[in-house]
Design a protein around this motif. Structure first.
Motif, PDB file in Angstrom:
ATOM      1  N   VAL A  92       0.868  -1.178   0.000  1.00 12.12           N
ATOM      2  CA  VAL A  92       0.000   0.000   0.000  1.00 12.12           C
ATOM      3  C   VAL A  92       0.905   1.228   0.000  1.00 12.12           C
ATOM      4  O   VAL A  92       1.698   1.433   0.925  1.00 12.12           O
ATOM      5  CB  VAL A  92      -0.927   0.018   1.230  1.00 12.12           C
ATOM      6  CG1 VAL A  92      -1.791   1.282   1.213  1.00 12.12           C
ATOM      7  CG2 VAL A  92      -1.804  -1.233   1.247  1.00 12.12           C
ATOM      8  N   THR A  93       0.831   1.999  -1.065  1.00  8.06           N
ATOM      9  CA  THR A  93       1.649   3.204  -1.188  1.00  8.06           C
ATOM     10  C   THR A  93       0.996   4.304  -0.361  1.00  8.06           C
ATOM     11  O   THR A  93      -0.174   4.623  -0.563  1.00  8.06           O
ATOM     12  CB  THR A  93       1.738   3.629  -2.666  1.00  8.06           C
ATOM     13  OG1 THR A  93       2.278   2.543  -3.412  1.00  8.06           O
ATOM     14  CG2 THR A  93       2.623   4.851  -2.836  1.00  8.06           C
ATOM     15  N   ARG A  94       1.777   4.872   0.572  1.00  8.65           N
ATOM     16  CA  ARG A  94       1.192   5.833   1.517  1.00  8.65           C
ATOM     17  C   ARG A  94       1.809   7.219   1.393  1.00  8.65           C
ATOM     18  O   ARG A  94       1.634   8.064   2.268  1.00  8.65           O
ATOM     19  CB  ARG A  94       1.325   5.295   2.947  1.00  8.65           C
ATOM     20  CG  ARG A  94       0.564   3.976   3.145  1.00  8.65           C
ATOM     21  CD  ARG A  94       0.634   3.459   4.561  1.00  8.65           C
ATOM     22  NE  ARG A  94       0.026   2.138   4.672  1.00  8.65           N
ATOM     23  CZ  ARG A  94      -1.270   1.909   4.898  1.00  8.65           C
ATOM     24  NH1 ARG A  94      -2.098   2.920   5.041  1.00  8.65           N
ATOM     25  NH2 ARG A  94      -1.743   0.678   4.965  1.00  8.65           N
ATOM     26  N   TYR A  95       2.595   7.443   0.332  1.00  4.77           N
ATOM     27  CA  TYR A  95       3.185   8.770   0.113  1.00  4.77           C
ATOM     28  C   TYR A  95       2.697   9.290  -1.231  1.00  4.77           C
ATOM     29  O   TYR A  95       2.379   8.508  -2.133  1.00  4.77           O
ATOM     30  CB  TYR A  95       4.718   8.699   0.134  1.00  4.77           C
ATOM     31  CG  TYR A  95       5.271   7.658  -0.827  1.00  4.77           C
ATOM     32  CD1 TYR A  95       5.458   6.334  -0.407  1.00  4.77           C
ATOM     33  CD2 TYR A  95       5.566   7.974  -2.151  1.00  4.77           C
ATOM     34  CE1 TYR A  95       5.928   5.370  -1.282  1.00  4.77           C
ATOM     35  CE2 TYR A  95       6.040   7.019  -3.026  1.00  4.77           C
ATOM     36  CZ  TYR A  95       6.218   5.722  -2.585  1.00  4.77           C
ATOM     37  OH  TYR A  95       6.670   4.762  -3.462  1.00  4.77           O
ATOM     38  N   VAL A 123       3.179  11.351  -4.750  1.00  2.00           N
ATOM     39  CA  VAL A 123       4.116  11.876  -5.754  1.00  2.00           C
ATOM     40  C   VAL A 123       3.266  12.482  -6.866  1.00  2.00           C
ATOM     41  O   VAL A 123       2.680  11.748  -7.666  1.00  2.00           O
ATOM     42  CB  VAL A 123       5.015  10.776  -6.347  1.00  2.00           C
ATOM     43  CG1 VAL A 123       6.065  11.406  -7.268  1.00  2.00           C
ATOM     44  CG2 VAL A 123       5.679   9.947  -5.263  1.00  2.00           C
ATOM     45  N   PRO A 124       3.163  13.804  -6.909  1.00  2.00           N
ATOM     46  CA  PRO A 124       2.304  14.430  -7.919  1.00  2.00           C
ATOM     47  C   PRO A 124       2.724  14.035  -9.336  1.00  2.00           C
ATOM     48  O   PRO A 124       3.913  13.982  -9.642  1.00  2.00           O
ATOM     49  CB  PRO A 124       2.530  15.933  -7.692  1.00  2.00           C
ATOM     50  CG  PRO A 124       3.009  16.037  -6.274  1.00  2.00           C
ATOM     51  CD  PRO A 124       3.791  14.779  -6.018  1.00  2.00           C
ATOM     52  N   PHE A 158      -2.998   3.862  -1.781  1.00  3.13           N
ATOM     53  CA  PHE A 158      -3.580   2.965  -2.781  1.00  3.13           C
ATOM     54  C   PHE A 158      -2.765   1.677  -2.829  1.00  3.13           C
ATOM     55  O   PHE A 158      -1.574   1.669  -2.506  1.00  3.13           O
ATOM     56  CB  PHE A 158      -3.670   3.626  -4.156  1.00  3.13           C
ATOM     57  CG  PHE A 158      -2.347   3.969  -4.786  1.00  3.13           C
ATOM     58  CD1 PHE A 158      -1.713   3.082  -5.646  1.00  3.13           C
ATOM     59  CD2 PHE A 158      -1.734   5.198  -4.537  1.00  3.13           C
ATOM     60  CE1 PHE A 158      -0.502   3.400  -6.243  1.00  3.13           C
ATOM     61  CE2 PHE A 158      -0.509   5.519  -5.130  1.00  3.13           C
ATOM     62  CZ  PHE A 158       0.106   4.619  -5.984  1.00  3.13           C
TER      63      PHE A 158
END
Lengths: 378, 88
Positions: free
Chosen positions: B18-21, B23-24, B33
């Protein structure tokens, strides 16, 4: 293989932001490596740069440091990859018989870019790139896969971070030197689980250079050259789904080639110190297995035993490793430079007593797709 | 291998995160997500994709998942919107 010696090494201090330009970083280590070798730029007859257009923020970026590396005066080639591959190219150029003394230079100004945007671009533009994959969350997929397959724990991974950040306290070049506990690692901010902030390497500006020469020149020019005894490299498949991310077959293949060349049959007994590319804590465990220091899935237990600590039988990353300074492109070359310092007996507070054979390792691509292994000796 | 092999829209989760950072610019969804590697039934290798309609704190390896397709085809990889948990 004809003997090739490393006769000069230099690194900058690694830091989050260095106001020097990428060319100034390259110039600093070029000058210092030449000084270390007792040479001038006129002695260099071949240069290998290690530039990557994405990281350097301009195309054909290797052309921007010709003056800084003095390579406008000699044949120069560029390797786009980790610094260990730059050293490999330098070695091959010498072995070709065309060149006597080669300078290899890697520099990185990560502070000028957004690492996740750049590492996202290493993925296939049609498929995986659209998923927001980058170096961190792809590594998280690998860490989970490895832990699950072999029952390695987050605590065991955290021990690598504790050990390496502590080792870094004796390395004046390190970016992140600190005393932390396993609990600190486990409680640090989750980036992409199971990877926490303290499982991940920092992003560092910095540079490294080495000078290599064929045997007779190395002996004539330098009192104590460090010899390249063996080298091997190998890469796994590109798409993450095509690999078993818990396995280290490409590294095992690279290591086998390097060991054969160097006459190493029992790596744990014959290698005194190893500098490996631990971009994330769990990677050091996996690379121990690929390098044959223990059986597959057993690196966690090996770390629990303290074998890879500074006072253990095989100190791993006395410098603090990549977890303590991660200048991309540079970090593998820095592993070689650190191994050279160990073998010269010039590693100061991080010296492994009596080190006579050292291993240096670099990776490139997502989740350690490619590996390059050097065995160095006195 | 010469022939096309038709695969199922269902598969098994090999690994996940689960990516929790944030990055625009590069992420398809607002974090957090989930991403996973899915071995489709009938396939010999995995494919990386998004996981959706899922409790981000309760994902496990071996989970059975099924592709959810985007309503209007755009001709890219995200025509598979994500894979969701599925019993079967």
């Amino acid at each position: 293989m004809e003997k090739v010696g490393i006769i000069g090494v230099a690194q900058t201090k690694y830091q989050r932001y260095n106001p020097a330009s990428h060319a100034e970083l390259a110039y600093e280590v070029t000058s210092k490596a030449l000084e270390d070798a007792g040479l001038t730029i006129d002695d260099i007859d071949n240069t290998v740069t290690v530039c990557n257009d994405f990281w350097d923020g301009r195309t054909i970026s290797s052309m921007t440091i010709t003056e800084a590396t003095g390579s406008h005066k000699s044949p120069t080639t560029n390797v786009e990859g980790d610094g260990t591959y730059g050293a490999l190219m330098g070695l091959m150029r010498i072995l070709s018989g065309l060149h006597e003394i080669t300078l290899v230079v890697a520099q990185s100004k990560i502070s000028e870019g957004i690492p996740s945007v750049i590492t996202n671009a290493m993925f296939d533009p049609i498929y995986e790139r659209m998923l927001g994959l980058d170096a961190i969350n792809s590594a998280a997929l690998q860490m989970r896969s490895y832990m699950s397959k072999y029952g390695v724990t987050e605590q065991q991974c955290a021990k690598i971070s504790v050990k390496n950040h502590k080792n870094a306290k004796a390395n004046p070049y390190a970016h992140l030197a600190m005393d932390i506990t396993v609990d600190d690692v486990l409680k640090s901010r989750v980036l992409a689980d199971p990877i926490k902030l303290l499982d991940a390497s920092p992003i560092s500006d910095g540079a490294c250079a080495i000078v290599m020469a064929r045997e007779r020149t190395a002996k004539r020019k330098h009192g104590k050259p460090i010899w390249i005894k063996g080298v091997g490299h190998c890469a796994d498949a590109y798409h993450l789904g095509d690999r078993d991310l818990a396995e280290v077959d490409a590294l095992a293949s690279a290591a086998k080639r390097a060991y054969k060349m160097a006459g190493i049959r029992s790596p744990l007994k014959q290698i005194d110190v190893a500098e490996v590319y631990d971009a994330f804590s769990y990677m050091e465990l996996m690379w121990m297995e690929g390098l044959g220091f223990c059986d597959r899935g057993k690196a966690g237990a090996m770390v629990d035993s303290g074998l890879t600590e500074m006072n253990g039988a095989l100190p791993v990353n006395p410098s603090g490793g990549v977890l303590s300074a991660h200048a991309v492109q540079v970090a593998g070359l820095a592993r070689i430079a650190e191994a050279v310092l160990q073998l010269r007996g010039e590693a100061g507070g991080r010296q492994v007593d009596g080190a006579s054979t050292a291993l240096a390792h670099g990776i490139e691509g997502a989740c350690g797709q490619g590996h390059c292994v050097f065995i160095l000796g006195k | 291998m010469q022939e096309w092999v038709e695969l199922s829209d269902t598969g098994t989760l090999l690994t996940y995160t689960v990516t929790r950072y944030a990055v625009p610019g590069i992420q398809p969804l607002e974090p957090p997500f989930a991403l996973g590697i899915i071995k489709l039934d009938g396939a010999s290798t995995g494919l990386v994709h998004l996981l959706g309609e899922i409790d981000l704190n309760n994902i496990s390896i071996g989970l059975r998942v099924k592709a959810v397709f985007r309503e209007v085809r755009e001709g890219n990889y995200l025509d598979i919107k994500y894979f969701k948990p599925f019993r079967g």
